[in-house]
Design an enzyme around this catalytic site. Sequence first.
Site, mmCIF file in Angstrom:
data_model
loop_
_atom_site.group_PDB
_atom_site.id
_atom_site.type_symbol
_atom_site.label_atom_id
_atom_site.label_comp_id
_atom_site.label_asym_id
_atom_site.label_seq_id
_atom_site.Cartn_x
_atom_site.Cartn_y
_atom_site.Cartn_z
ATOM 1 N N HIS A 44 0.861 -1.188 0.000
ATOM 2 C CA HIS A 44 0.000 0.000 0.000
ATOM 3 C C HIS A 44 0.900 1.240 0.000
ATOM 4 C CE1 HIS A 44 -3.872 -2.154 1.038
ATOM 5 N NE2 HIS A 44 -2.948 -3.081 1.240
ATOM 6 N N TYR A 309 2.747 -5.040 10.254
ATOM 7 C CA TYR A 309 2.685 -3.581 10.134
ATOM 8 C C TYR A 309 3.774 -2.928 10.976
ATOM 9 C CZ TYR A 309 -1.975 -3.816 7.912
ATOM 10 O OH TYR A 309 -3.025 -4.044 7.069
#
Length: 336
Positions: A44, A309
């Site tokens: 992303h 993450y």
Amino acid sequence: MLLVIVLAFGYVGGWLAPQRLTAQRLVNQLQANAGVFPGYRRNHAKGVCVAGYFDSNGQVQTYSVAQVFSPGRTPVVGRFAVPVGNPYAPDSAVPIRSLALRFTQANRQQWRTGMNSMPVFPVATPQAFYELLQAQQPDPSTGKPNPAKIGAFFASHPETAAFGAWVKTAKPSASYVTNSYWSLNAFEFVDAKGEKHAVRWRVVPEASGDGVGGSEANYLDADLAQRLAQGPQRWHLMVTLANPGDPTNDASKEWPSDRREIDAGTLVLTSTQPQESGECRDINYDPTVLPHGIEISDDPLLPARSAAYATSYLRRTSEEAHLPGTAAATTKPEAK
């Protein structure tokens, strides 16, 4: 097209058992597939910051004591993104869009969520996702994934059928604003009595449109800026309540369409900023950062996402930034 989409899609898991899979190994695999762009998210990578607020109507208070669901406004910092590892990829590279949000309650507790413009995830476990990434690693001799390896993966993972059916008709949208975005994972709402309610959610746009994206590489940001110049953009936060027996540990399975839904209020986005200088740049949109009244479910992807993450965040924030507009950015990495 399916192979390219899943290759680019980065709704990642992070750790299973240490002897089997770690967040570091998974993020390493993402880097092996897409390359490394210092200072950017490992997936992303191409995005834009947005800001606004959530206007709760109070309709979910019966199911969760989270302050965000009390009537009134909660400030939001978010990020639209294209699920690719290369921040210079064209917006039309994949048909999936993502929307991450950070709600900051008056009591300073936060709710962070990362959603995607698809109703179902390809696989159910971090290990399966890691194996998919391995199957999609580009062959050094061609620079492209080996179709035989990817075909073998899908043949051995029947749970990918629902995602495969969806993606066959998916097209790159002309706007971030016209997409719905799904949580994919299940969560638990906790009410005033301490009782838990399994839920999923999605945000549904007030704006309509089903056009396919244009030929310009960065048309999504331009469209968003134009729309916001005309006024705030709105989505309704729809909370779906599970029935007993609905799977909460498998994001590759949708719940039946007759489940009860509650319109919890309106997400209103009012402004945008470049990702290299906006507030969203330094936010890790870890979906396990939750306020009192919302808890994770037994979905194994949730702790895995959190671990991956964090690994990605630590790597990109410890690197010399090569983002456009910074002193260190002397050259633009070659697109891959």
